[in-house]
Design an enzyme around this catalytic site. Structure first.
Site, PDB file in Angstrom:
ATOM      1  N   ASP A 197       0.843  -1.204   0.000  1.00  0.00           N
ATOM      2  CA  ASP A 197       0.000   0.000   0.000  1.00  0.00           C
ATOM      3  C   ASP A 197       0.880   1.257   0.000  1.00  0.00           C
ATOM      4  O   ASP A 197       0.371   2.383  -0.030  1.00  0.00           O
ATOM      5  CB  ASP A 197      -1.020  -0.004   1.150  1.00  0.00           C
ATOM      6  CG  ASP A 197      -0.378  -0.093   2.522  1.00  0.00           C
ATOM      7  OD1 ASP A 197       0.862  -0.201   2.608  1.00  0.00           O
ATOM      8  OD2 ASP A 197      -1.134  -0.062   3.521  1.00  0.00           O
ATOM      9  N   SER A 198       2.215   1.059  -0.041  1.00  0.00           N
ATOM     10  CA  SER A 198       3.126   2.183  -0.315  1.00  0.00           C
ATOM     11  C   SER A 198       2.795   2.810  -1.668  1.00  0.00           C
ATOM     12  O   SER A 198       3.224   3.930  -1.953  1.00  0.00           O
ATOM     13  CB  SER A 198       4.583   1.709  -0.298  1.00  0.00           C
ATOM     14  OG  SER A 198       4.751   0.551  -1.089  1.00  0.00           O
ATOM     15  N   ASP A 235      -1.090  -6.138  -0.054  1.00  0.00           N
ATOM     16  CA  ASP A 235      -1.396  -5.485   1.217  1.00  0.00           C
ATOM     17  C   ASP A 235      -2.896  -5.297   1.373  1.00  0.00           C
ATOM     18  O   ASP A 235      -3.582  -4.884   0.421  1.00  0.00           O
ATOM     19  CB  ASP A 235      -0.746  -4.092   1.252  1.00  0.00           C
ATOM     20  CG  ASP A 235       0.525  -4.056   2.072  1.00  0.00           C
ATOM     21  OD1 ASP A 235       0.746  -4.995   2.873  1.00  0.00           O
ATOM     22  OD2 ASP A 235       1.302  -3.105   1.903  1.00  0.00           O
ATOM     23  N   LYS A 266      -1.120  -9.360   3.172  1.00  0.00           N
ATOM     24  CA  LYS A 266      -0.335  -8.884   4.330  1.00  0.00           C
ATOM     25  C   LYS A 266      -1.178  -7.891   5.114  1.00  0.00           C
ATOM     26  O   LYS A 266      -1.875  -7.060   4.506  1.00  0.00           O
ATOM     27  CB  LYS A 266       0.965  -8.210   3.859  1.00  0.00           C
ATOM     28  CG  LYS A 266       1.761  -7.558   4.994  1.00  0.00           C
ATOM     29  CD  LYS A 266       3.183  -7.219   4.601  1.00  0.00           C
ATOM     30  CE  LYS A 266       3.353  -5.925   3.851  1.00  0.00           C
ATOM     31  NZ  LYS A 266       2.863  -4.715   4.538  1.00  0.00           N
ATOM     32  N   GLU A 272      -1.239  -5.465   9.011  1.00  0.00           N
ATOM     33  CA  GLU A 272      -0.363  -4.875  10.030  1.00  0.00           C
ATOM     34  C   GLU A 272      -0.902  -5.092  11.441  1.00  0.00           C
ATOM     35  O   GLU A 272      -2.105  -5.004  11.670  1.00  0.00           O
ATOM     36  CB  GLU A 272      -0.208  -3.366   9.761  1.00  0.00           C
ATOM     37  CG  GLU A 272       0.444  -3.068   8.428  1.00  0.00           C
ATOM     38  CD  GLU A 272       0.625  -1.573   8.163  1.00  0.00           C
ATOM     39  OE1 GLU A 272       0.354  -0.755   9.078  1.00  0.00           O
ATOM     40  OE2 GLU A 272       1.037  -1.233   7.045  1.00  0.00           O
ATOM     41  N   GLU A 311       9.567  -3.965  10.098  1.00  0.00           N
ATOM     42  CA  GLU A 311       9.954  -2.678   9.492  1.00  0.00           C
ATOM     43  C   GLU A 311      10.571  -1.759  10.544  1.00  0.00           C
ATOM     44  O   GLU A 311      10.014  -1.561  11.628  1.00  0.00           O
ATOM     45  CB  GLU A 311       8.711  -2.012   8.858  1.00  0.00           C
ATOM     46  CG  GLU A 311       9.047  -0.677   8.208  1.00  0.00           C
ATOM     47  CD  GLU A 311       8.001  -0.161   7.235  1.00  0.00           C
ATOM     48  OE1 GLU A 311       6.988  -0.857   7.000  1.00  0.00           O
ATOM     49  OE2 GLU A 311       8.189   0.959   6.722  1.00  0.00           O
TER      50      GLU A 311
HETATM   51  O1  KIV Z   1       3.581  -1.079   1.509  1.00  0.00           O
HETATM   52  C1  KIV Z   1       4.749  -1.473   1.483  1.00  0.00           C
HETATM   53  O2  KIV Z   1       5.518  -1.210   0.541  1.00  0.00           O
HETATM   54  C2  KIV Z   1       5.225  -2.256   2.614  1.00  0.00           C
HETATM   55  C3  KIV Z   1       6.701  -2.459   2.723  1.00  0.00           C
HETATM   56  C4  KIV Z   1       7.282  -1.245   3.337  1.00  0.00           C
HETATM   57  C5  KIV Z   1       7.037  -3.680   3.453  1.00  0.00           C
HETATM   58  O3  KIV Z   1       4.461  -2.663   3.418  1.00  0.00           O
END
Ligand code: KIV
Length: 288
Positions: free
Chosen positions: A51-52, A90, A119, A121, A189
């Site tokens: 989600d970056s 994510d 993924k 959090e 992280e």
């Molecule tokens: O969203 C992302 O790119 C991430 C990485 C920083 C692991 O979660």
């Protein structure tokens, strides 16, 4: 109708095997078809549709604006490009917090879009319940601890986590809960190297570090950081392997100059009428 579900070369079992044999796991983020295709061909074990993308693709100031629709669009693009590596998507902010049912439905939609795992959090009791239900439903889960960007406002900024022995032990206990709930790996992280090593050494599942030093089971970086494409800020831990920002800017400038000077398009870049149509056109011009 026959539906073919092709398993990728790299599966969750390969992650476990690599942890056992002490072989480093490689993960990079990607958000589009072409980048995914090239990273896949380059041999990465896994692509994370992170989600970056909220920051590096969509231009927001954090990940919390990213929606399920965004993640579905980018996940399906990446899945079409990645033929052999494991695609992890994510789960965006607020897509797994309101109820377990909604979380599992959203996770399932990301799998249907082409991800092989999701993924999420944190490790509150709610998150642990979500992980358990996802795994029971056939959805592999990656955890994410240490600095968790979706908790940016609670954490009060981009801060290193696990900076004391007590805080390191707390992260380990969270990771053990994720492991017991069925997560097959955990992203760590922005934690000190020593803390990440302690956590890694005390888990059965692999850890994937980002800003977590040299002793995690694998590493992950953001594509736009390693490619030198995102220039708003560069974290200390991001190694730049290319300077795409300059490449893109130079290409844009050359194009603008070529159009202005009439060098583009050239003879080899245009279509022509055949001779019959050309004569007809000339006659039309003569008629006028
Ligand atoms: O969203 C992302 O790119 C991430 C990485 C920083 C692991 O979660």
């Amino acid at each position: 109708m026959s539906v073919e579900t092709k398993l990728k070369d790299i599966t969750v079992a390969a992650f476990a095997k690599k942890k056992k044999s002490n072989e480093k796991i490689t993960m990079l983020t990607a958000y589009d078809y072409s980048t995914a295709k090239y990273f896949d061909e380059a041999g990465v074990d896994s692509i994370l549709v992170g989600d970056s993308l909220g920051m590096v693709v969509l231009g927001y100031d954090s990940t919390i604006h990213v929606t399920m629709n965004d993640m579905l669009t980018f996940t399906s693009a990446v899945a079409r490009g990645a033929k052999r590596c494991l695609v992890v998507a994510d789960m965006p902010f607020m897509s797994y917090h309101l109820s377990i049912d909604e979380a599992v439905r959203n996770a399932g939609d990301l799998i249907k879009a082409g991800a092989s795992a999701v993924k999420l959090e944190g490790a509150t009791q709610h998150i642990i319940n979500v992980v358990q239900r996802c795994v029971e439903s056939g959805i592999p889960v990656v955890g994410h601890l240490g600095f968790t960007p979706q908790y940016l406002n609670v954490l009060g900024g981009y801060k290193i986590q696990g900076k004391t022995a007590g805080k390191t032990e707390y992260i380990l206990q969270q990771a053990i809960k994720l492991q017991e709930a069925g997560a097959f790996c955990v992203v760590l992280e922005m934690v000190p190297e020593e803390s990440a090593k302690y956590i890694t050494d005390n888990l059965n599942i692999p850890t994937i570090g980002i800003g977590a030093g040299r002793y995690t089971s694998g590493q992950v970086l953001v594509a736009d950081d390693i490619l030198g494409k995102f220039s708003d800020f560069t974290p200390k831990f991001a190694r730049k392997y290319a300077d795409l920002a300059s490449v893109i800017k130079n290409a844009g400038e050359s194009y603008v100059n070529d159009v202005h000077s009439g060098v583009f398009p050239s003879e080899s870049e245009v279509f022509h009428l055949d001779s019959v149509s050309l004569n007809e056109l000339r006659n039309l011009c003569g008629d006028k």
